[in-house]
Design a protein around this motif. Structure first.
Motif, PDB file in Angstrom:
ATOM      1  N   VAL A 290       3.771  -8.756  -0.851  1.00 41.46           N
ATOM      2  CA  VAL A 290       4.462  -7.703  -0.113  1.00 41.46           C
ATOM      3  C   VAL A 290       5.160  -6.719  -1.051  1.00 41.46           C
ATOM      4  CG1 VAL A 290       4.798  -9.181   1.900  1.00 41.46           C
ATOM      5  CG2 VAL A 290       6.603  -9.055   0.174  1.00 41.46           C
ATOM      6  N   ARG A 291       5.226  -7.050  -2.351  1.00 38.23           N
ATOM      7  CA  ARG A 291       5.836  -6.135  -3.323  1.00 38.23           C
ATOM      8  C   ARG A 291       4.808  -5.307  -4.089  1.00 38.23           C
ATOM      9  NH1 ARG A 291       7.930  -9.733  -6.891  1.00 38.23           N
ATOM     10  NH2 ARG A 291       7.994 -11.599  -5.603  1.00 38.23           N
ATOM     11  N   LEU A 292       3.528  -5.514  -3.804  1.00 38.71           N
ATOM     12  CA  LEU A 292       2.480  -4.796  -4.512  1.00 38.71           C
ATOM     13  C   LEU A 292       2.142  -3.485  -3.817  1.00 38.71           C
ATOM     14  CD1 LEU A 292      -0.018  -7.736  -5.204  1.00 38.71           C
ATOM     15  CD2 LEU A 292       1.576  -6.704  -6.836  1.00 38.71           C
ATOM     16  N   PRO A 293       1.770  -2.449  -4.576  1.00 41.20           N
ATOM     17  CA  PRO A 293       1.268  -1.220  -3.953  1.00 41.20           C
ATOM     18  C   PRO A 293       0.049  -1.540  -3.098  1.00 41.20           C
ATOM     19  CG  PRO A 293       1.692  -0.892  -6.306  1.00 41.20           C
ATOM     20  CD  PRO A 293       1.817  -2.363  -6.047  1.00 41.20           C
ATOM     21  N   ALA A 294      -0.054  -0.905  -1.943  1.00 43.13           N
ATOM     22  CA  ALA A 294      -1.095  -1.249  -0.974  1.00 43.13           C
ATOM     23  C   ALA A 294      -2.506  -1.143  -1.549  1.00 43.13           C
ATOM     24  CB  ALA A 294      -0.960  -0.363   0.262  1.00 43.13           C
TER      25      ALA A 294
END
Length: 343
Positions: A290-294
């Motif tokens: 959930v902290r990664l760029p999409a």
């Protein structure tokens, strides 16, 4: 932050050197814990831990919410939102909020139930109630005195326990263990063996129930037998790496980041190039995902975990006693060390 290695090593020179600072810090946190908190209009169950860093609080909170639904209650999660910029109180919406707004754990919790982010915990409970919650599950907050808890569960990792047993910065404890026990009504030990057994023995000697549990990984079929570059920014990344190996993945490289690490463009570019050079697939945790760029996350596989209790009925019985004993603030006293809710 990344936990220093010496936190796991009793008698280490750095631990001894920093012990006086730990005594000062720990005594202040302990004194703060002893303050009386505001009583809520519904039962409040706190899932906390004795130490800084990860112990399995979020999976425990999720499992607890599922239990509450079994007895006909609608739970809401209350979280501080570590790592996010919003202070709340606000209902977390994964379609609108990102980890930079609310942190990573609230986004995971919000998939399961109403999740309220609030630095002001009493105000957060009020919003939980206004939105229909029958019981509040606090993810973390054992050391926060602003809100009275009807049930406090301390979660410990069986292998790491409380590390060297010293308070920050000499060790991982948030306050001296002897001062924290008085605020706990039950112990949740995740995993088998290790230092957690000493805590389980002490909890039993104090008349506290010990609830044992295991983290069961949800392993994507694509991982088995494949070369993997695993990365994680969690409290204990080694556990995640070991789980992948047990699941049959061929771990060719690993990369550890600090807990709650906000992934930047340079981080993801480096990981992508490294994985391509190795011919490996990228695998991380749901919390990291959930902290990664999409756009980068689309090419990463997440390993999920579910907490399963050895004897769920025992914890469920303790929770039911708390709920049934609850009465409005004007009619009840805060539970103390002799409370039957500990049984």
């Amino acid at each position: 932050m990344r936990a220093p290695v010496f936190w796991d090593l009793p008698g280490h020179p750095l631990g001894r050197l920093l012990a006086p600072l730990g005594e000062i810090y720990g005594s202040r946190v302990a004194a703060r814990m002893d303050r009386a908190g505001n009583k809520a209009a519904c039962p409040v169950i706190c899932v906390g831990n004795f130490t800084l860093g990860g112990a399995g609080k979020t999976p425990t909170a999720l499992a607890l919410a599922a239990m509450l639904r079994k007895i006909g209650l609608e739970p809401a999660f209350l979280t501080r939102g570590y790592g996010g910029r919003l202070t709340g109180p606000i209902a977390v919406d994964p379609s609108r909020h990102g980890s930079a707004d609310v942190g990573d754990e609230p986004l995971l919790l919000a998939r399961s139930a109403l999740t309220i982010l609030a630095r002001d915990r009493p105000a957060g409970v009020e919003l939980c109630r206004a939105l229909g919650a029958g019981v509040v599950v606090m993810d973390d907050g054992l050391q926060n005195p602003s809100l009275a808890k009807d049930l406090s569960l301390a979660v410990v990792d069986a292998v790491s326990g409380i590390g060297n047993g010293l308070a920050f910065p000499a060790g991982p404890l948030r306050a001296p263990l002897s001062r924290q026990w008085r605020h706990v009504h039950g112990l949740v030990v995740i995993g088998d063996g290790g230092r957690g057994e000493d805590l389980a023995t002490e909890a039993a000697s104090r008349g506290l129930p010990v609830h044992r549990a295991k983290l069961v990984p949800t392993v994507p079929a694509a991982v088995a037998g494949k070369p993997v570059l695993a990365f994680a920014g969690i409290g204990r990344p080694r556990k995640f790496f070991d789980t992948l190996v047990e699941a049959g993945a061929t771990l060719v490289e690993t990369r550890s980041f600090p807990d709650h690490h906000p992934y930047r463009a340079a981080d993801v570019a480096g990981l992508a190039a490294w994985a391509e050079a190795l011919g490996a697939m990228l695998v991380t945790t749901e919390k990291d995902m959930v902290r990664l760029p999409a756009d980068f996350a689309a090419g990463v596989t997440a390993l999920g975990v579910t907490l399963r209790f050895t004897d769920e009925s025992r914890l469920l019985a303790q929770v039911k006693r708390v709920v049934e004993a609850f009465s409005p603030p004007n009619d009840r006293a805060q539970p103390d060390a002799s409370s039957p809710l500990r049984a």
